[in-house]
Design an enzyme around this catalytic site. Structure first.
Site, PDB file in Angstrom:
ATOM      1  N   GLY A  36       0.497  -0.330   5.575  1.00  8.56           N
ATOM      2  CA  GLY A  36       0.955  -1.222   6.640  1.00  8.56           C
ATOM      3  C   GLY A  36      -0.072  -2.229   7.115  1.00  8.56           C
ATOM      4  CB  THR A  52      -0.940   0.014   1.227  1.00  7.50           C
ATOM      5  OG1 THR A  52      -1.614  -1.217   1.303  1.00  7.50           O
ATOM      6  CG2 THR A  52      -1.951   1.120   1.175  1.00  7.50           C
ATOM      7  CD  GLU A  77      -6.794  -4.738  -1.080  1.00 13.13           C
ATOM      8  OE1 GLU A  77      -6.404  -4.651   0.091  1.00 13.13           O
ATOM      9  OE2 GLU A  77      -6.130  -4.329  -2.041  1.00 13.13           O
TER      10      GLU A  77
HETATM   11  N1  GLU Z   1      -4.992  -4.591   2.221  1.00 12.78           N
HETATM   12  C1  GLU Z   1      -4.737  -3.832   3.397  1.00 12.78           C
HETATM   13  C2  GLU Z   1      -5.961  -3.117   3.870  1.00 12.78           C
HETATM   14  O1  GLU Z   1      -6.762  -2.730   3.105  1.00 12.78           O
HETATM   15  C3  GLU Z   1      -3.664  -2.862   3.197  1.00 12.78           C
HETATM   16  C4  GLU Z   1      -2.403  -3.558   2.909  1.00 12.78           C
HETATM   17  C5  GLU Z   1      -1.232  -2.869   3.428  1.00 12.78           C
HETATM   18  O2  GLU Z   1      -1.234  -1.706   3.736  1.00 12.78           O
HETATM   19  O3  GLU Z   1      -0.239  -3.546   3.492  1.00 12.78           O
HETATM   20  O4  GLU Z   1      -6.103  -2.922   5.017  1.00 12.78           O
END
Ligand code: GLU
Length: 591
Positions: free
Chosen positions: A492, A405, A444
């Protein structure tokens, strides 16, 4: 992040050209000035955003141009194969609005999609991730289009141009980029399209080499000419569907992969049906500030908000750092227990709002013992409107992780602000580049829980048709007396929530400046037995004192990669990115 990227904004060239020399020094992680500001992880993207602002574009125009550029230079964290959450403060109306551009499960998705029918066991994470199954219908392009139509002054086509130019001319590969490919080498090697783009000659592109992505430039150009219909149902969409249904496997991969590569069931109808949602932001008052965040399917706004409400029950600034951090960790754990129990795509708004009441926070805060860390996992509370004691519910809890992200923050000279977190989930998404289109698909859908996590209670985050997986992304805008005070966000995975919370506590309670608040050592308590913490946190005097209260640690090299802007009054802006984490970020102001 790309560092020292040679780049100037020039009109689109029809032939690939060498990257051109920088016309000014890349922006460092902190900048103070006037006339608008941009903070992102990447100097090229920040430079693009600043140029849009200089040319008279507003914060939304600049944010889209920055995001599109990150899709080129940060292709493993962001791009049109993914989704995200866009929070906007409109100076004219004084209102905060949000866009939910989260990836969506195809209609074919079932609650047991991530359970192996042959064994009855959930797939190993990498098996679920590197697949067509994990890819949700991307929301990023639709988000850009919606944001520009609602609040921008420029067309999508114009906003994509600088990014297409970077893709065509190329950018300089830095150590972070090289490392991200290296970490994904085995997965990338399984797919002919991904190897061709990111493993030239069979290895990660060398640090200092120029990477061009003409396919992505052509995709941006196509969308610029035809609009997002080319993606949501048109030829790019058809290619996405083919990629998901028949992942483009390399004939003889250079590296082994121990898992089966499973197809997904996304159809062109799923792409055509994609919609950007516009939920009302979450809102809490914290020490006189108004904190706005992202509602479901993100748990970012509600979890940050609940934790702030819990923390507001004590005067952190008077308690000293150790007690303040103790309460920060405990409030996070309590809020995560509630998030895991109650927050998912279909959570009723009244439940989300109830989680953000002061009554509920009081019932949660009363569990914190100043002398001892609570045994984790703590149980969720009961947001039933009856708050008389220290009630807890029953049942389990499950944390989740992720590190990919990217986040960006933009302000313009009119006072509009954008806080935008976008992602393809893991670094490298599902590992599959759509052949001929130059972008990776997301994974996702692995943000859904693979199996129920809440014991006998309902799990709000199981997969389902048309459902959006719960996110932790927490783009946040803080107002003071109705005017922007601070905008911030971070990548994160589930640590996003605590990173945003910790920066807020550092800045609003512990007397740190914004650059100090970002740089400070991080620790994250997501209702797990141990606190995940950066080594510098563990080794700090507070880290030692917290261990004395019973907190234990799992070290993690780095947590988050935040960006933020503080509004200093009279139009003065302080833009901040990470000084060290993820190779440091890039902040700049127009003047
Ligand atoms: N997929 C994660 C979320 O939507 C974010 C992934 C990340 O920041 O590493 O919370």
């Amino acid at each position: 992040m790309r560092r020292l990227v040679p780049f100037v904004l020039v009109p689109i060239l029809l032939v690939p050209a060498a990257p051109v020399a920088a016309h000014k020094a890349p922006n460092g992680p902190t900048a103070t000035g006037y006339g608008g500001a941009v903070a992102s992880v990447d100097p090229t993207a920040t430079a693009v955003g600043l140029q849009v602002l200089r040319d008279g574009g507003n914060a939304v125009d600049a944010a889209v141009a920055v995001a599109a550029t990150l899709g080129v230079t940060e292709p493993f964290s962001a791009g049109i194969g993914g989704g995200g959450f866009f929070v906007y403060y409109d100076a004219k109306s004084g209102r905060v609005s949000t866009l939910d551009g989260r990836e969506t499960a195809p209609q074919s998705m079932t609650s047991t999609a991530f359970v192996n029918p042959a064994t009855g066991q959930p797939y190993a994470f990498q098996e679920a991730r590197v697949s067509g199954l994990s890819a949700g219908v991307p929301g990023t392009l639709a988000t850009w289009d919606t944001a520009l139509q609602r609040w921008g002054t420029r067309s999508l086509s114009r906003s994509l141009r600088p990014a297409a130019d970077v893709a065509r001319r190329g950018f300089t590969v830095d150590a972070t980029f090289n490392q991200q490919v290296t970490d994904n080498q085995a997965a990338f090697a399984q797919f002919s399209s991904t190897s061709a783009l990111f493993l030239p000659g069979g290895a990660a592109p060398a640090v200092g080499s120029t990477l061009r992505n003409p396919d992505l430039a052509a995709t941006y150009d196509l969308v610029a000419r035809r609009g997002i219909g080319a993606f949501y149902g048109g030829e790019v969409g058809r290619d996405i569907v083919t990629t998901v249904q028949q992942p483009p496997r390399a004939a003889s991969p250079a590296l082994p992969w121990q898992y089966e590569i499973r197809p997904g069931g996304m159809t062109i109808a799923d792409l055509r049906a994609y919609e950007v949602r516009r939920p009302a932001p979450t809102h809490v008052r914290y020490r006189g500030y108004d904190v706005y965040g992202m509602a479901t399917p993100s748990s970012g706004g509600s979890t940050v908000g609940e934790a702030l409400n819990i923390l507001e029950r004590s005067d952190l600034s008077a308690l000293g750092r150790t007690q303040a951090l103790h309460r920060y960790l405990e409030a996070s754990a309590l809020a995560f227990a509630d998030r895991n129990r109650y927050v998912g795509d279909y959570t009723a708004r009244r439940v989300l709002d109830e989680l953000l009441t002061d009554g509920f926070a009081a019932e949660r805060a009363c569990q914190i013992d100043p002398a001892h860390a609570l045994a984790k996992p703590v149980l969720p509370g009961v947001p039933d409107g009856q708050y008389t004691g220290c009630a807890t519910a029953t049942g389990g809890a499950a944390p989740d992780l992720g590190q990919s992200t990217t986040n960006l923050t933009v302000a313009d000279k009119w006072g509009n602000v954008v806080e935008y977190t976008l992602t393809i989930e893991q670094i490298g998404g599902n590992g599959i580049v759509v052949p001929g289109r130059g972008f990776l698909l997301n994974n996702e859908l692995t943000d859904f829980n693979f199996t129920p996590t809440q014991g006998t209670a309902e799990d709000p985050n199981l997969p389902g048709p048309g459902k959006r997986p719960r996110s932790s992304m927490a783009p946040t805008i803080v107002l003071q007396h109705g005017r922007p005070f601070l905008a911030l966000g971070s990548p994160g995975g589930s640590t996003i929530i605590t990173t945003v919370l910790q920066i807020l506590v550092n800045r609003l309670d512990l007397g740190m400046t914004l650059p100090q608040a970002l740089a400070a050592p991080r620790a994250t308590q997501r209702n797990t037995a141990a606190v995940t913490a950066e080594p510098s946190f563990v080794a700090s005097p507070e880290g030692t004192a917290l261990a004395g209260l019973g907190h234990t640690y799992t070290p993690m090299a780095e947590i988050g990669a935040a960006t933020a802007i503080e509004f200093l009054g009279h139009g003065k802006l302080l833009a901040c990115a990470e000084p060290v984490r993820r190779g440091s970020g890039s902040a700049g102001t127009v003047r």
